[in-house]
Scaffold this motif. Structure first.
Motif, PDB file in Angstrom:
ATOM      1  N   ARG A   1       0.875  -1.156  -0.049  1.00 25.25           N
ATOM      2  CA  ARG A   1      -0.022  -0.044  -0.056  1.00 25.25           C
ATOM      3  C   ARG A   1       0.851   1.342  -0.145  1.00 25.25           C
ATOM      4  N   PRO A   2       1.735   1.406   0.765  1.00 22.13           N
ATOM      5  CA  PRO A   2       2.623   2.571   0.823  1.00 22.13           C
ATOM      6  C   PRO A   2       3.316   2.934  -0.482  1.00 22.13           C
TER       7      PRO A   2
ATOM      8  N   ASP B   1       1.959   1.820  -3.401  1.00 23.84           N
ATOM      9  CA  ASP B   1       0.860   2.475  -4.243  1.00 23.84           C
ATOM     10  C   ASP B   1       0.834   3.879  -4.059  1.00 23.84           C
ATOM     11  N   VAL B   2       0.623   4.253  -2.458  1.00 23.16           N
ATOM     12  CA  VAL B   2       0.289   5.708  -2.436  1.00 23.16           C
ATOM     13  C   VAL B   2       1.415   6.758  -2.866  1.00 23.16           C
ATOM     14  N   ALA B   3       2.849   6.050  -2.900  1.00 21.22           N
ATOM     15  CA  ALA B   3       3.878   6.803  -3.491  1.00 21.22           C
ATOM     16  C   ALA B   3       3.831   7.162  -4.962  1.00 21.22           C
TER      17      ALA B   3
ATOM     18  N   LEU C   1      12.500   4.635  -2.487  1.00 20.34           N
ATOM     19  CA  LEU C   1      12.357   5.632  -1.239  1.00 20.34           C
ATOM     20  C   LEU C   1      11.545   5.221  -0.250  1.00 20.34           C
ATOM     21  N   VAL C   2      10.658   4.127  -0.495  1.00 17.61           N
ATOM     22  CA  VAL C   2       9.646   3.809   0.573  1.00 17.61           C
ATOM     23  C   VAL C   2       9.763   2.341   0.868  1.00 17.61           C
TER      24      VAL C   2
ATOM     25  N   PRO D   1      13.935   1.190   2.384  1.00 19.84           N
ATOM     26  CA  PRO D   1      14.176   1.722   3.866  1.00 19.84           C
ATOM     27  C   PRO D   1      13.314   0.818   4.928  1.00 19.84           C
ATOM     28  N   ALA D   2      12.337   0.452   4.530  1.00 19.66           N
ATOM     29  CA  ALA D   2      11.484  -0.366   5.518  1.00 19.66           C
ATOM     30  C   ALA D   2      11.755  -1.887   5.326  1.00 19.66           C
TER      31      ALA D   2
ATOM     32  N   ARG E   1      15.134  -2.710   5.400  1.00 12.19           N
ATOM     33  CA  ARG E   1      16.483  -2.664   5.849  1.00 12.19           C
ATOM     34  C   ARG E   1      17.060  -3.702   6.623  1.00 12.19           C
TER      35      ARG E   1
END
Lengths: 264, 221
Positions: free
Chosen positions: A163-164, A166-168, A181-182, A185-186, A188
């Motif tokens: 989802r994040p 998709d939003v990006a 970018l999203v 990092p999550a 890592r």
């Protein structure tokens, strides 16, 4: 009213499970404990002081680090593809990527050796000589380590919601930017775990290295090779010293991965 | 304005067929429908995250069916907010502007403005795990509004909130829509929510959308 804390009721079922777990744990601890107490720490340290073993330590650390980084480089995109991609033949691809895990290690080494004897392999060898070289050590470690790293990254991406991302994309990102970018990092901690597992697998790799890169002292000798070479000449003390060093390194990786995992 | 022309989409659980409706410019439209009837898929088609099997999507008089999601001029707030897991609130709200390489001062000013309007100014340095459900929705709303989209798509934005927070957030959504003059399409299965917010009300049923009387709550016009 707060709920009463759940405790296991003593029953033959739970006692049985606890006994099996206890015996297994006792076996591991006993195995490591008796090996560690085989000789005195001073004599073990002295055994590690030989020029050949110091070379093997340095070569192991260097090759494992390179193969772990290469594994990460491959496992992140492949793990993402397996997790997010919807395409025909995905199940077959998923199974095929497990082949290095299930193949007997010696067979992996033999397959590498034969591959590099083919016309294609010979062309590669002219650019980068793999057979019986340090590059071969890295390749043999990488082939197995990357399969484990892919499993880890696949699981990591499965646990991260898309989802994040998709939003990006609705905010202006391309798919690649959204991942960079999203999602990465999550991911890592998963990436750290994947690299660590590949590193640990590489550290213990022996069969493929022996067959494909050889066991030449001061050239392609890594720590497992040292254990084997020392054992073959009857120097049990040096073999134990190198083994305990590898156990220590494996413990550090295990603790590191566990700590990282708990913070995900 | 959001206009859908004969949109078709098939999934295992449901089928959208000949979906056509127009959410009016700068108004608050609510699309109602039972859980699992395809409301989220319809929003994703408007966002560009799914490609319809047939039909066209128009936003602000422009056919955007072949445009990527980022060029459609939309702000999207999914059901759980879907905040970026590792970013602080400040970075979440400023994300779209930083992506457009706007000057840092402009990004900071826009973040402060939206954080003030949404009541999250005191949370700017927090990350998602330190936010409540209502705070997450406010941040997600700020993130969607930052680049001044023409339309705002809200997927069940109040469903995970408690009663009191839900009323507060509902009032905030209505105020934000009015202040920003943005076209809102809010998807929900909750009749009370629809009654509180809708200027225009639509119902998705058996794969088709019909417009209803917003005051009569669900009676087809």
């Amino acid at each position: 009213m707060p709920a009463a804390p759940k405790t296991l009721r003593l029953s033959p079922f739970w006692i049985g499970l606890s006994l099996v777990t206890g015996f297994y744990l006792l076996f591991i601890v006993g195995m490591l404990g008796t090996t560690a107490s085989y000789s005195s720490p001073d004599r073990l340290l002295h055994a590690l002081d030989s020029r050949e073993i110091r070379y093997a330590i340095m070569l192991s650390l260097a090759t494992c680090t390179v193969s772990a980084l290469l594994s990460l480089l491959v496992s992140v995109p492949v793990g993402y593809l397996l997790s997010r991609g919807r395409f025909p033949g995905k199940a077959a691809l998923d199974a095929a990527l497990d082949i290095p895990i299930v193949l007997p290690p010696m067979v992996v080494g033999l397959c590498l050796l034969i591959l590099f004897q083919t016309p294609f392999g010979q062309i590669v060898e002219r650019a980068v000589p793999f057979t019986y070289t340090v590059y071969g050590v890295v390749l043999a470690q990488f082939i197995i380590g990357v399969a484990f790293a892919i499993r880890t990254m696949h699981g990591t991406f499965d646990h991260l919601s898309s989802r994040p991302e998709d939003v990006a994309m609705t905010l202006g990102c391309s798919r690649g930017q959204a991942v960079w970018l999203v999602t990465l990092p999550a991911a890592r901690r998963g990436m750290f775990a994947a690299a660590s597992i590949a590193w640990a697998r590489s550290l213990g790799e022996f069969g493929p290295i022996l067959v494909f890169a050889g066991a030449t002292r001061m050239k392609t000798e890594v720590l497992p090779t040292s254990v084997w070479l020392e054992l073959s000449v009857g120097n049990l003390e040096a073999a134990v010293a190198v083994s305990m060093l590898m156990v220590g390194l494996a413990m550090v990786v295990l603790i590191g991965v566990r700590l990282a995992g708990e913070r995900v | 304005m959001i206009r859908l022309d004969d949109i078709a989409w098939h999934a295992a659980a449901f089928k959208l067929d000949g979906v056509a409706f127009t959410a009016p410019e700068a108004r608050y439209s609510v699309l109602m429908g039972r859980t699992g009837c395809g409301k989220t898929s319809l929003l994703e088609i408007i966002c560009g995250l799914r490609r319809p099997a047939a039909g066209r999507v128009w936003i602000g008089g422009r056919d955007v069916t072949d445009e990527p999601p980022g060029r459609r001029g939309i702000g999207y707030v999914p059901q759980d907010g879907a905040l970026f897991p590792t970013m602080r609130v400040r970075e979440q709200i400023g994300f779209a502007l930083r992506l457009r390489r706007r000057p840092a001062e402009e990004v900071a000013a826009r973040v402060d403005e939206l954080a003030g309007q949404l009541g999250v100014a005191h949370l700017l340095d927090r990350r998602p795990p330190g936010l409540s459900g209502g705070e997450r929705q406010r941040v997600a709303l700020g993130r969607a509004l930052a680049a001044r989209p023409q339309v705002l798509l809200l997927d069940e934005p109040l469903s995970a909130l408690d009663e009191e927070t839900r009323d507060e957030m509902g009032a905030l959504l209505k105020t934000i829509q009015f202040q920003h003059g943005v076209t809102v399409l809010h998807v929900t299965h909750n009749r009370r929510e629809a009654a509180q917010l809708a200027d225009a009300l639509f119902r998705l049923d058996a794969g088709r959308v019909c417009e209803c009387d917003a005051r009569g709550m669900g009676d087809p016009r």
